[in-house]
Design a protein around this motif. Structure first.
Motif, PDB file in Angstrom:
ATOM      1  N   HIS A 286       0.855  -1.191   0.000  1.00 46.23           N
ATOM      2  CA  HIS A 286       0.000   0.000   0.000  1.00 46.23           C
ATOM      3  C   HIS A 286       0.887   1.236   0.000  1.00 46.23           C
ATOM      4  O   HIS A 286       1.195   1.806   1.043  1.00 46.23           O
ATOM      5  CB  HIS A 286      -0.937  -0.032   1.215  1.00 46.23           C
TER       6      HIS A 286
ATOM      7  N   HIS B 246       1.284   4.600  -2.715  1.00 41.78           N
ATOM      8  CA  HIS B 246       0.925   5.295  -3.954  1.00 41.78           C
ATOM      9  C   HIS B 246       2.212   5.928  -4.484  1.00 41.78           C
ATOM     10  O   HIS B 246       2.808   6.761  -3.784  1.00 41.78           O
ATOM     11  CB  HIS B 246      -0.128   6.365  -3.681  1.00 41.78           C
TER      12      HIS B 246
ATOM     13  N   HIS C  26      -9.729   0.817  -1.353  1.00 44.93           N
ATOM     14  CA  HIS C  26      -9.590   1.559  -0.100  1.00 44.93           C
ATOM     15  C   HIS C  26     -10.961   1.557   0.591  1.00 44.93           C
ATOM     16  O   HIS C  26     -11.958   1.986  -0.001  1.00 44.93           O
ATOM     17  CB  HIS C  26      -9.185   3.007  -0.368  1.00 44.93           C
TER      18      HIS C  26
ATOM     19  N   HIS D 291      -6.402  -0.277   4.005  1.00 43.29           N
ATOM     20  CA  HIS D 291      -6.725   0.295   5.327  1.00 43.29           C
ATOM     21  C   HIS D 291      -7.589  -0.710   6.102  1.00 43.29           C
ATOM     22  O   HIS D 291      -7.064  -1.578   6.751  1.00 43.29           O
ATOM     23  CB  HIS D 291      -7.384   1.676   5.246  1.00 43.29           C
TER      24      HIS D 291
ATOM     25  N   ASP E 264       1.702   4.077   2.600  1.00 41.48           N
ATOM     26  CA  ASP E 264       0.633   4.854   1.948  1.00 41.48           C
ATOM     27  C   ASP E 264       1.211   5.971   1.055  1.00 41.48           C
ATOM     28  O   ASP E 264       1.321   5.778  -0.152  1.00 41.48           O
ATOM     29  CB  ASP E 264      -0.360   5.402   2.985  1.00 41.48           C
TER      30      ASP E 264
HETATM   31 ZN    ZN Z   1      -3.803   4.649   0.158  1.00 36.27          ZN
END
Ligand code: ZN
Ligand code: ADE
Length: 337
Positions: free
Chosen positions: A16, A18, A207, A231, A288
């Motif tokens: 996870h 980006h 998500h 998440h 993240d």
């Molecule tokens: Zn994310």
């Protein structure tokens, strides 16, 4: 501390991250200058300098407040080489922290909407992936995320574009996800998109349960047949959901420092690490958007260790669950275990 070196050496998988969220302010300003992209400094003085931007990143009010900066920041990315640099810089950092396998997100619509061809970003990322494997010895996979604040037909069109380019058939992409603003855009909106993906044999994550309630996670499973949840922080609102996810071994890709920075929780103490372990849920620990949230994967592992003091065996179990939940070939899983 000893735990820092133990956690760095622990072979880790990241699921996870980006890529656009790994754009550090220094590179953001450098690329903006190179590409003649004017940052909206007159509307927001935070864009005056690297330092003012970094200070602003420490004060996000919520997910949407962060997303405003995230989408402006990535507008500095234009050329194939920009996307290659972005990805290779992240892969290098991840490798230096003991990541052995990374499955990374990117947001194609945030670039195609600015007139950049899908092939430009994909080819840039692929060059970085080839170099990461050859020079850093890590394996990486790409997951395309669609944006939930944009209309459904645009997401379906982007999925079709990627499918028509053969990106799923040739494993350029290993799956599809859904991100951006969560609360106003619940899973049922995305029924057709996920049905198309499932029909085409494309792996699906989403998500859910970041700012949205556990109900969105249940919908993601029931209505979208999601195979992974990004998440899932709010899972413990629903006991039946906890049992169900534990039983199905559905991977939750958790991001503790992100949750604190976006005020989903007040501090790391409130991250449900003990509950996840006790419930036997399969989860991984991830960064993240590391350039925005004050840490890469190792800082996330260490922040948890400082508060929860896990044993070597517990960390080993988490790392193993992360391997088992990966979307790589079984052969690669055996190597990672
Ligand atoms: Zn994310
Ligand atoms: N896009 C990038 N980071 C995100 C996050 N934490 N939640 C939703 N969308 C995102």
């Amino acid at each position: 501390t000893t735990f820092h070196s133990f956690l760095r050496a622990l072979p880790k998988c990241e699921h996870h991250i980006h890529l656009e969220g790994s754009l550090e302010p220094e590179l953001l300003f450098e690329l903006a200058a190179k590409n003649n992209i004017v940052l909206p400094v007159s509307e927001d003085p935070a864009f005056e300098s690297v330092n003012s931007l970094k200070s602003r990143y420490e004060q996000f009010k919520n997910l949407d407040d962060f997303l405003g900066y995230y989408y402006i920041g990535m507008s500095a990315l234009v050329d194939l080489s920009d996307f290659e640099s972005l990805a290779f810089t992240y892969f290098s950092k991840a490798a230096s922290q003991g990541v052995r396998h990374a499955e990374v997100f990117f947001d194609p619509q945030a670039h195609t909407s600015r007139g950049i061809e899908l092939a430009t970003l994909v080819q840039g990322f692929k060059r970085a992936q080839a170099r990461a494997e050859a020079e850093l010895g890590i394996t990486t996979e790409l997951i395309m995320c669609l944006l939930r604040h944009l209309p459904v037909p645009e997401a379906i069109e982007t999925l079709k574009q990627a499918t028509d380019a053969g990106y799923f058939a040739d494993s350029t992409l290993v799956g599809m996800g859904l991100d951006s603003s969560e609360l106003p855009f619940p899973p049922p909106i995305w029924t057709d998109l996920y049905a198309e993906a499932k029909k085409a044999g494309i792996r699906r994550t989403i998500h859910a349960g970041e700012e949205g309630p556990a109900e969105y996670m249940t919908q993601a499973l029931d209505i979208l047949d999601a195979q992974r949840i990004d998440h899932g922080l709010r899972i413990f609102e629903d006991d039946a959901l906890v049992s169900r996810i534990a039983k199905s071994k559905t991977l939750l890709t958790m991001c503790p420092l992100s949750n604190v920075r976006l005020r989903c929780i007040d501090s790391i103490k409130d991250f449900p690490l003990r509950k996840l372990l006790d419930a036997g849920i399969r989860f991984s620990i991830n960064s993240d958007d590391p350039a925005y949230f004050g840490g890469y994967i190792l800082e996330n592992y260490c922040a948890l260790q400082e508060v929860f003091n896990l044993s070597v065996a517990e960390w080993g179990g988490i790392a193993k669950g992360a391997v088992m939940g990966s979307w790589c070939a079984d052969q690669r899983k055996f190597e990672l275990l």
